[in-house]
Design an enzyme around this catalytic site. Structure first.
Site, PDB file in Angstrom:
ATOM      1  N   TRP A  23       0.821  -1.216   0.000  1.00  0.00           N
ATOM      2  CA  TRP A  23       0.000   0.000   0.000  1.00  0.00           C
ATOM      3  C   TRP A  23       0.853   1.263   0.000  1.00  0.00           C
ATOM      4  CZ3 TRP A  23      -5.028   1.859   0.158  1.00  0.00           C
ATOM      5  CH2 TRP A  23      -5.176   3.157   0.655  1.00  0.00           C
ATOM      6  N   MET A  24       0.476   2.235  -0.811  1.00  0.00           N
ATOM      7  CA  MET A  24       1.080   3.570  -0.765  1.00  0.00           C
ATOM      8  C   MET A  24      -0.039   4.597  -0.805  1.00  0.00           C
ATOM      9  SD  MET A  24       3.632   5.423  -3.540  1.00  0.00           S
ATOM     10  CE  MET A  24       2.630   5.079  -4.989  1.00  0.00           C
ATOM     11  N   ASN A  25       0.067   5.643   0.039  1.00  0.00           N
ATOM     12  CA  ASN A  25      -0.838   6.781  -0.172  1.00  0.00           C
ATOM     13  C   ASN A  25      -0.069   8.088  -0.281  1.00  0.00           C
ATOM     14  OD1 ASN A  25      -0.978   5.932   2.710  1.00  0.00           O
ATOM     15  ND2 ASN A  25      -2.358   7.632   3.014  1.00  0.00           N
ATOM     16  N   ASP A  26      -0.261   9.047   0.603  1.00  0.00           N
ATOM     17  CA  ASP A  26       0.206  10.419   0.370  1.00  0.00           C
ATOM     18  C   ASP A  26       1.695  10.539   0.042  1.00  0.00           C
ATOM     19  OD1 ASP A  26      -2.215  10.430   1.654  1.00  0.00           O
ATOM     20  OD2 ASP A  26      -1.627  11.798   3.244  1.00  0.00           O
ATOM     21  N   TRP A  60      -4.353  -0.174   3.800  1.00  0.00           N
ATOM     22  CA  TRP A  60      -3.786   0.830   4.703  1.00  0.00           C
ATOM     23  C   TRP A  60      -3.478   0.218   6.072  1.00  0.00           C
ATOM     24  CZ3 TRP A  60      -4.850   3.159   9.369  1.00  0.00           C
ATOM     25  CH2 TRP A  60      -4.152   4.343   9.635  1.00  0.00           C
ATOM     26  N   TRP A  82       2.672   9.695  10.215  1.00  0.00           N
ATOM     27  CA  TRP A  82       1.808  10.118   9.116  1.00  0.00           C
ATOM     28  C   TRP A  82       2.405  11.300   8.371  1.00  0.00           C
ATOM     29  CZ3 TRP A  82      -3.952   9.434  11.111  1.00  0.00           C
ATOM     30  CH2 TRP A  82      -4.145   8.089  11.451  1.00  0.00           C
ATOM     31  N   ARG A 131      -3.237  17.175  11.944  1.00  0.00           N
ATOM     32  CA  ARG A 131      -2.104  16.497  11.304  1.00  0.00           C
ATOM     33  C   ARG A 131      -1.650  17.180  10.006  1.00  0.00           C
ATOM     34  NH1 ARG A 131      -6.646  12.903  10.857  1.00  0.00           N
ATOM     35  NH2 ARG A 131      -7.349  12.673   8.711  1.00  0.00           N
ATOM     36  N   ASP A 132      -0.634  16.579   9.372  1.00  0.00           N
ATOM     37  CA  ASP A 132      -0.137  16.960   8.049  1.00  0.00           C
ATOM     38  C   ASP A 132       0.483  18.366   7.993  1.00  0.00           C
ATOM     39  OD1 ASP A 132      -1.384  14.560   7.523  1.00  0.00           O
ATOM     40  OD2 ASP A 132      -3.081  15.433   6.458  1.00  0.00           O
TER      41      ASP A 132
END
Ligand code: NAG
Ligand code: NAG
Ligand code: NAG
Ligand code: NAG
Length: 593
Positions: A71-74, A98, A133, A197-198
């Protein structure tokens, strides 16, 4: 003359790059398996065994960035440092869904060919034991990169942490050390600790203080909270950057950067001349929305020109599958580059079967349009060096109801540019709705509904019998006496397989079809079609999984299903070569207990 010399320099450069990459790869093998494991936090929800052995992989891409498996996201902390491009990304080392999120790390000399390194950041302390994250990189004075990321702490709160390179002389920045001051920012009292977050790349104001944003949600409404610091360690909350009136979920992955209103040059994140506007992007409600406005560090006020618009008639980076994006300033080529996560549109069961999930979009350069009303995006120039065989058609009539094959290239892995000229604009159909959501319009005006001036465009990843096809097309319509251009991406016939998300996407293209040609570029790569309408004013990305139009059975067509003819001014299509993405080095093994 100049171009020829540039070309030669580029070729020499490419040779050097190849040698460097090879060396890196060999070194990578040598270092395999060194040095971690013991300090890795326990993943009590590790999913073992999901590393795919599937051999039938028709949906893996040839020139998009994707890890070998899982899995890969952002995209996280993209940067250019010391001659090397870095891309970190949210990654599950143990499965195709995820979970167990770490920062995986890949490096490149050209943003096209990549070498995968060891994970850069993974849970090690109470401030991130439950996950590492998304976040961003800031280049501190003296060119020192600092990663700011969201950690999920012991109490499952979202907190903001820093990591610095262990050795800034290591050209690949393989190892990262976390600050003893972590966590640096904890959720403010009025914020739900699950919605904080982020962190963005930080920028410096006239007062030399650093600022950054953290994505959040207060009282059910998305927001970005501004923080300020003199020493990059102690951070003070200033408050919400601006309060949107639109109903938004939590703002994930905010991004905030200046764009020049005057030149084609991009600006470094702390740049704030007179001739700038600021872009605020936030990811929510499944899309990446942005607003333009005026920002001054003196007051830290951001006055927007328009609020977020939730309907697809408002500003989005991409009207299709595109989320959690992030830009960075490339000081080597003085441009701002955008990365975005392209989600799958299949089921988790299907992802487990294929052993992977998630792509990164083609890196896109972003600029403000000449009108200053919106951004334009375009695949970075380096992409073009993967172009192989070309076929070109000039000045050809495309009668209403016609379908013409573009043959002679690898249609499943291609780059296509086409421009259409409207010769009979008076025949445009009139729409009289007051406010029209283009996505809804595209859902009713699919490629198989015949209109007048449209639908015309491309049929990508099509089977020979056209039972499968992903249509990207335009309609020229007349609304309140003005001509509007609608761009659609119709996935309804993209696959004979059921259980897939086949939403039709759409957006308007801000242009005048009486005077301008309507252009479309589509980058087709097995299971993804990234389309750029009006020279990058309107972008739509589709994820599709054809069952017939696979590999060399895939076809590419240009079509016009309107009743009125249009003219193809020029069509060029190229076969695309594979990007080299070196195999991932061996990863630490999950603990068995
Ligand atoms: C830092 O990296 C450089 C270049 O790879 C290397 O020569 C040096 O020994 C490293 N220093 C330490 C302390 O590891
Ligand atoms: C936040 O809550 C803590 C504990 O209840 C309190 O001590 C602190 O003063 C509060 N901070 C603010 C800014 O209200
Ligand atoms: C990603 O795609 C899946 C499958 O279509 C969907 O369920 C999920 O909501 C998507 N995630 C985001 C963040 O858009
Ligand atoms: C054009 O429209 C007709 C009539 O609805 C439909 O049967 C056909 O599939 C369409 N052609 C394409 C290429 O979508």
């Amino acid at each position: 003359m100049g171009t020829e010399r540039n070309l030669l320099t580029w070729r020499l450069y490419a040779v050097v790059l190849k040698m460097k990459l090879l060396l890196t790869y060999v070194l990578g093998l040598f270092f395999t398996g060194v040095g971690y494991g013991a300090e890795v936090g326990d993943f009590d929800h590790v999913q073992r065994n999901l590393q795919s052995d599937a051999t039938d992989q028709p949906y893996r891409t040839g020139y998009h960035f994707q890890p070998r498996r899982n899995w890969m996201n952002d995209p996280n902390g993209p940067m250019y440092y010391n001659g090397v491009y870095h891309l970190f990304y949210q990654y599950n080392p143990y499965g195709a869904v995820w979970g167990n999120i770490v920062w995986a790390h890949s490096v490149s000399y050209d943003l096209i060919n990549w070498v995968n390194l060891e994970d850069a950041i993974y849970p090690t302390g109470p401030f991130d034991v439950n996950g590492c994250w998304s976040g961003s990189v800031t280049l501190l004075p003296g060119d020192k990169p600092a990663i700011f990321y969201a950690g999920i702490d012991l109490k499952n709160r979202q907190v903001q942490n820093i990591a610095l390179p262990k050795n800034t002389s290591d050209p690949l920045l393989r190892e990262w050390v976390k600050s003893p001051h972590n966590p640096l920012i904890t959720p403010p009292n009025e914020t739900d600790p699950n919605f904080f977050r982020d962190p963005t790349t930080a920028w410096q104001g006239e007062d030399m203080a650093w600022r950054l944003l953290v994505g959040s949600q207060i009282k059910g409404q998305g927001t970005a909270i501004l923080y300020k610091s003199i020493d990059f360690i102690r951070w003070r909350m200033i408050g919400s950057l601006f309060n949107s009136m639109a109903e938004t979920d939590m703002w994930e992955c905010p991004d905030f950067y200046p764009v020049s209103t005057r030149s084609r040059n991009s600006l470094e994140t702390s740049d704030q001349g007179e001739l700038t506007k600021h872009v605020l992007k936030a990811s929510f409600n499944h899309h990446d929305y942005y607003v333009l406005g005026n920002y001054k560090t003196k007051t830290d006020r951001f006055s927007v020109e328009n609020d977020f618009t939730l309907s697809s008639s408002g500003l989005r980076y991409d009207y299709g599958k595109y989320y959690a994006s992030k830009t960075f300033y490339d000081s080597a080529k003085k441009r701002r580059i955008l990365w975005g996560w392209i989600n799958e549109s299949d089921s988790k069961a299907f992802d487990n079967k294929k052993g992977w999930s998630g792509l990164q979009s083609i890196p896109r350069s972003v600029l403000l349009t000449e009108t200053g009303k919106q951004l334009v995006q375009w695949p970075i120039k380096e992409m073009e060096k993967l172009r192989a065989k070309e076929v070109t058609t000039l000045s050809k009539d495309l009668k209403g109801g016609s379908v013409v094959e573009v043959s002679g290239i690898t249609a499943a892995q291609a780059d296509v540019k086409v421009s259409f000229k409207i010769t009979d604009i008076a025949k445009a159909e009139t729409i009289d709705h007051n406010s029209v959501d283009p996505q809804l319009l595209c859902s009713s005006k699919t490629a198989s509904v015949r209109g007048k001036l449209g639908p015309f465009g491309l049929l990508a990843l099509a089977s020979e019998d056209l039972k499968e096809q992903t249509a990207i097309y335009f309609h020229v319509l007349k609304k309140h006496g003005k001509f509007v251009v609608l761009m659609c991406s119709d996935q309804s016939r993209s696959s004979l397989t059921g259980g897939l998300d086949k939403t039709n996407y759409g957006g308007f293209v801000d242009m005048d079809p009486r005077h301008e040609k309507i252009s479309l570029r589509s980058s087709i790569d097995h299971s993804i079609v990234e389309s750029f309408g009006g020279e990058g004013k309107t972008c739509i990305t589709a994820r599709v999984y054809p069952s017939l139009a696979v590999g060399n059975r895939a076809r590419l067509y240009v079509f016009n299903n309107g009743t009125v003819g249009v003219k193809i001014s020029r069509l060029s299509a190229w076969s695309m070569r594979n990007a080299q993405i070196a195999p991932i080095s061996k990863r630490r093994k999950p603990k068995t207990n």
